[in-house]
Motif scaffolding. Structure first.
Motif, PDB file in Angstrom:
ATOM      1  N   LEU A  22     -26.642 -44.523 -12.181  1.00  0.00           N
ATOM      2  CA  LEU A  22     -25.949 -43.894 -11.085  1.00  0.00           C
ATOM      3  C   LEU A  22     -24.281 -44.071 -11.281  1.00  0.00           C
ATOM      4  O   LEU A  22     -23.493 -43.512 -10.701  1.00  0.00           O
ATOM      5  N   ARG A  23     -23.860 -45.148 -12.043  1.00  0.00           N
ATOM      6  CA  ARG A  23     -22.553 -45.485 -12.160  1.00  0.00           C
ATOM      7  C   ARG A  23     -21.615 -44.162 -12.872  1.00  0.00           C
ATOM      8  O   ARG A  23     -20.594 -43.682 -13.004  1.00  0.00           O
ATOM      9  N   GLY A  24     -22.337 -43.462 -13.798  1.00  0.00           N
ATOM     10  CA  GLY A  24     -22.099 -42.368 -14.527  1.00  0.00           C
ATOM     11  C   GLY A  24     -22.045 -41.008 -13.535  1.00  0.00           C
ATOM     12  O   GLY A  24     -21.425 -40.181 -14.043  1.00  0.00           O
ATOM     13  N   GLY A  25     -22.357 -40.995 -12.440  1.00  0.00           N
ATOM     14  CA  GLY A  25     -22.422 -40.025 -11.473  1.00  0.00           C
ATOM     15  C   GLY A  25     -23.952 -39.428 -11.108  1.00  0.00           C
ATOM     16  O   GLY A  25     -24.823 -40.102 -11.324  1.00  0.00           O
ATOM     17  N   PRO A  26     -23.802 -38.514 -10.219  1.00  0.00           N
ATOM     18  CA  PRO A  26     -25.117 -38.073  -9.545  1.00  0.00           C
ATOM     19  C   PRO A  26     -26.110 -37.539 -10.568  1.00  0.00           C
ATOM     20  O   PRO A  26     -25.841 -36.994 -11.335  1.00  0.00           O
ATOM     21  N   LEU A  27     -27.303 -38.070 -10.282  1.00  0.00           N
ATOM     22  CA  LEU A  27     -28.680 -37.586 -11.050  1.00  0.00           C
ATOM     23  C   LEU A  27     -29.795 -37.266 -10.148  1.00  0.00           C
ATOM     24  O   LEU A  27     -29.907 -37.672  -9.162  1.00  0.00           O
ATOM     25  N   ILE A  65     -33.076 -32.832  -5.482  1.00  0.00           N
ATOM     26  CA  ILE A  65     -32.246 -33.668  -4.616  1.00  0.00           C
ATOM     27  C   ILE A  65     -31.415 -34.662  -5.619  1.00  0.00           C
ATOM     28  O   ILE A  65     -32.046 -35.475  -6.494  1.00  0.00           O
ATOM     29  N   TYR A  66     -30.130 -34.508  -5.505  1.00  0.00           N
ATOM     30  CA  TYR A  66     -29.152 -35.786  -6.349  1.00  0.00           C
ATOM     31  C   TYR A  66     -29.106 -36.997  -5.692  1.00  0.00           C
ATOM     32  O   TYR A  66     -28.691 -36.791  -4.341  1.00  0.00           O
ATOM     33  N   TYR A  67     -28.918 -37.974  -6.465  1.00  0.00           N
ATOM     34  CA  TYR A  67     -28.686 -39.335  -5.811  1.00  0.00           C
ATOM     35  C   TYR A  67     -27.361 -39.891  -6.513  1.00  0.00           C
ATOM     36  O   TYR A  67     -27.077 -39.611  -7.675  1.00  0.00           O
ATOM     37  N   GLU A  68     -26.509 -40.585  -5.682  1.00  0.00           N
ATOM     38  CA  GLU A  68     -25.342 -41.210  -6.230  1.00  0.00           C
ATOM     39  C   GLU A  68     -25.157 -42.705  -5.507  1.00  0.00           C
ATOM     40  O   GLU A  68     -25.699 -42.890  -4.487  1.00  0.00           O
ATOM     41  N   LEU A  69     -24.278 -43.354  -6.227  1.00  0.00           N
ATOM     42  CA  LEU A  69     -24.050 -44.638  -5.645  1.00  0.00           C
ATOM     43  C   LEU A  69     -23.283 -44.503  -4.127  1.00  0.00           C
ATOM     44  O   LEU A  69     -22.612 -43.670  -4.050  1.00  0.00           O
ATOM     45  N   ASN A  70     -23.682 -45.373  -3.425  1.00  0.00           N
ATOM     46  CA  ASN A  70     -22.863 -45.355  -2.059  1.00  0.00           C
ATOM     47  C   ASN A  70     -21.802 -46.665  -2.222  1.00  0.00           C
ATOM     48  O   ASN A  70     -22.170 -47.795  -2.302  1.00  0.00           O
ATOM     49  N   THR A  71     -20.717 -46.032  -2.608  1.00  0.00           N
ATOM     50  CA  THR A  71     -19.695 -47.328  -3.041  1.00  0.00           C
ATOM     51  C   THR A  71     -18.981 -48.036  -1.845  1.00  0.00           C
ATOM     52  O   THR A  71     -18.793 -48.929  -1.924  1.00  0.00           O
ATOM     53  N   GLY A  72     -19.445 -47.226  -0.587  1.00  0.00           N
ATOM     54  CA  GLY A  72     -18.982 -48.133   0.605  1.00  0.00           C
ATOM     55  C   GLY A  72     -19.766 -49.353   0.908  1.00  0.00           C
ATOM     56  O   GLY A  72     -19.169 -50.468   1.159  1.00  0.00           O
ATOM     57  N   ILE A  73     -21.307 -49.374   0.535  1.00  0.00           N
ATOM     58  CA  ILE A  73     -22.106 -50.622   0.584  1.00  0.00           C
ATOM     59  C   ILE A  73     -21.639 -51.453  -0.450  1.00  0.00           C
ATOM     60  O   ILE A  73     -21.555 -52.731  -0.072  1.00  0.00           O
ATOM     61  N   LEU A  74     -21.285 -50.902  -1.568  1.00  0.00           N
ATOM     62  CA  LEU A  74     -20.810 -51.955  -2.747  1.00  0.00           C
ATOM     63  C   LEU A  74     -19.426 -52.584  -2.280  1.00  0.00           C
ATOM     64  O   LEU A  74     -19.473 -53.696  -2.499  1.00  0.00           O
ATOM     65  N   ASP A  75     -18.531 -51.921  -1.657  1.00  0.00           N
ATOM     66  CA  ASP A  75     -17.481 -52.479  -1.355  1.00  0.00           C
ATOM     67  C   ASP A  75     -17.457 -53.462  -0.325  1.00  0.00           C
ATOM     68  O   ASP A  75     -16.970 -54.531  -0.333  1.00  0.00           O
ATOM     69  N   GLU A  76     -18.587 -53.251   0.647  1.00  0.00           N
ATOM     70  CA  GLU A  76     -18.836 -54.450   1.615  1.00  0.00           C
ATOM     71  C   GLU A  76     -19.479 -55.711   0.900  1.00  0.00           C
ATOM     72  O   GLU A  76     -19.040 -56.528   1.429  1.00  0.00           O
ATOM     73  N   MET A  77     -20.224 -55.342  -0.071  1.00  0.00           N
ATOM     74  CA  MET A  77     -20.828 -56.554  -0.605  1.00  0.00           C
ATOM     75  C   MET A  77     -20.005 -57.361  -1.369  1.00  0.00           C
ATOM     76  O   MET A  77     -19.962 -58.645  -1.180  1.00  0.00           O
ATOM     77  N   ILE A  78     -19.068 -56.714  -2.064  1.00  0.00           N
ATOM     78  CA  ILE A  78     -17.806 -57.434  -2.661  1.00  0.00           C
ATOM     79  C   ILE A  78     -16.815 -57.951  -1.670  1.00  0.00           C
ATOM     80  O   ILE A  78     -16.406 -59.114  -2.155  1.00  0.00           O
ATOM     81  N   ALA A  79     -16.713 -57.765  -0.530  1.00  0.00           N
ATOM     82  CA  ALA A  79     -15.830 -58.064   0.380  1.00  0.00           C
ATOM     83  C   ALA A  79     -16.178 -59.418   1.081  1.00  0.00           C
ATOM     84  O   ALA A  79     -15.719 -60.411   1.013  1.00  0.00           O
ATOM     85  N   TRP A  80     -17.804 -59.299   1.277  1.00  0.00           N
ATOM     86  CA  TRP A  80     -18.511 -60.384   1.543  1.00  0.00           C
ATOM     87  C   TRP A  80     -18.629 -61.605   0.770  1.00  0.00           C
ATOM     88  O   TRP A  80     -18.233 -62.784   0.937  1.00  0.00           O
ATOM     89  N   VAL A  81     -18.943 -61.268  -0.781  1.00  0.00           N
ATOM     90  CA  VAL A  81     -18.865 -62.350  -1.521  1.00  0.00           C
ATOM     91  C   VAL A  81     -17.499 -62.868  -1.806  1.00  0.00           C
ATOM     92  O   VAL A  81     -17.206 -64.132  -2.081  1.00  0.00           O
ATOM     93  N   SER A  82     -16.359 -62.029  -1.960  1.00  0.00           N
ATOM     94  CA  SER A  82     -15.102 -62.492  -1.880  1.00  0.00           C
ATOM     95  C   SER A  82     -14.576 -63.422  -0.946  1.00  0.00           C
ATOM     96  O   SER A  82     -13.855 -64.318  -1.078  1.00  0.00           O
ATOM     97  N   ALA A  83     -15.132 -63.372   0.511  1.00  0.00           N
ATOM     98  CA  ALA A  83     -14.780 -63.904   1.445  1.00  0.00           C
ATOM     99  C   ALA A  83     -15.389 -65.373   1.463  1.00  0.00           C
ATOM    100  O   ALA A  83     -14.951 -66.347   1.683  1.00  0.00           O
ATOM    101  N   LEU A  84     -16.538 -65.205   0.941  1.00  0.00           N
ATOM    102  CA  LEU A  84     -17.437 -66.535   0.551  1.00  0.00           C
ATOM    103  C   LEU A  84     -16.431 -67.339  -0.337  1.00  0.00           C
ATOM    104  O   LEU A  84     -16.467 -68.650  -0.148  1.00  0.00           O
ATOM    105  N   LEU A  85     -16.178 -66.653  -1.364  1.00  0.00           N
ATOM    106  CA  LEU A  85     -15.358 -67.361  -2.670  1.00  0.00           C
ATOM    107  C   LEU A  85     -13.996 -67.982  -2.093  1.00  0.00           C
ATOM    108  O   LEU A  85     -13.564 -69.020  -2.403  1.00  0.00           O
ATOM    109  N   ASP A  86     -13.363 -67.115  -1.339  1.00  0.00           N
ATOM    110  CA  ASP A  86     -12.006 -67.599  -0.672  1.00  0.00           C
ATOM    111  C   ASP A  86     -12.157 -68.877   0.188  1.00  0.00           C
ATOM    112  O   ASP A  86     -11.495 -69.754   0.217  1.00  0.00           O
ATOM    113  N   GLY A  87     -13.358 -68.686   0.919  1.00  0.00           N
ATOM    114  CA  GLY A  87     -13.674 -70.157   1.739  1.00  0.00           C
ATOM    115  C   GLY A  87     -14.004 -71.315   1.194  1.00  0.00           C
ATOM    116  O   GLY A  87     -13.367 -72.353   1.281  1.00  0.00           O
ATOM    117  N   LYS A  88     -14.492 -71.000   0.050  1.00  0.00           N
ATOM    118  CA  LYS A  88     -15.025 -72.059  -0.912  1.00  0.00           C
ATOM    119  C   LYS A  88     -13.661 -72.825  -1.502  1.00  0.00           C
ATOM    120  O   LYS A  88     -13.406 -73.951  -1.694  1.00  0.00           O
TER     121      LYS A  88
END
Length: 94
Positions: A22-27, A65-88
């Motif tokens: 789905l990185r390539g777009g909706p399918l 029915i077309y499916y696509e990535l929810n980039t918002g949730i991926l952004d939240e995950m990246i922010a969460w992991v980044s915060a963990l790394l920043d704290g470390k």
């Protein structure tokens, strides 16, 4: 974000492959299924798990029915992991 549900959804290699597709777009489901040797009901189950974890969005267009990535949730995950790394990093700098 329900992190446990998200990571549980991503724990399956087929679901990770669907995310990659789905990185390539909706399918639509048939287009996704063509990349696998598993049946339509199994693909439908994987899509349902990904949707429940808010990793993908769906939209009906005509008979598909077309499916696509929810980039918002991926952004939240990246922010969460980044915060963990920043704290470390800050912890090691002390």
């Amino acid at each position: 974000m329900k992190i446990q549900e998200t990571f549980q959804a991503l724990s399956d290699p087929t679901r990770r492959e669907i995310i990659t597709l789905l990185r390539g777009g909706p399918l639509h489901a048939q287009q996704i299924r063509e990349h696998f040797t598993i049946g339509a009901p199994t693909i439908s189950h994987h899509l349902s798990v990904l949707k429940k974890a808010h990793l993908i969005l769906d939209e009906r267009k005509g008979k598909y029915i077309y499916y696509e990535l929810n980039t918002g949730i991926l952004d939240e995950m990246i922010a969460w992991v980044s915060a963990l790394l920043d704290g470390k990093e800050k912890h090691h700098a002390s």
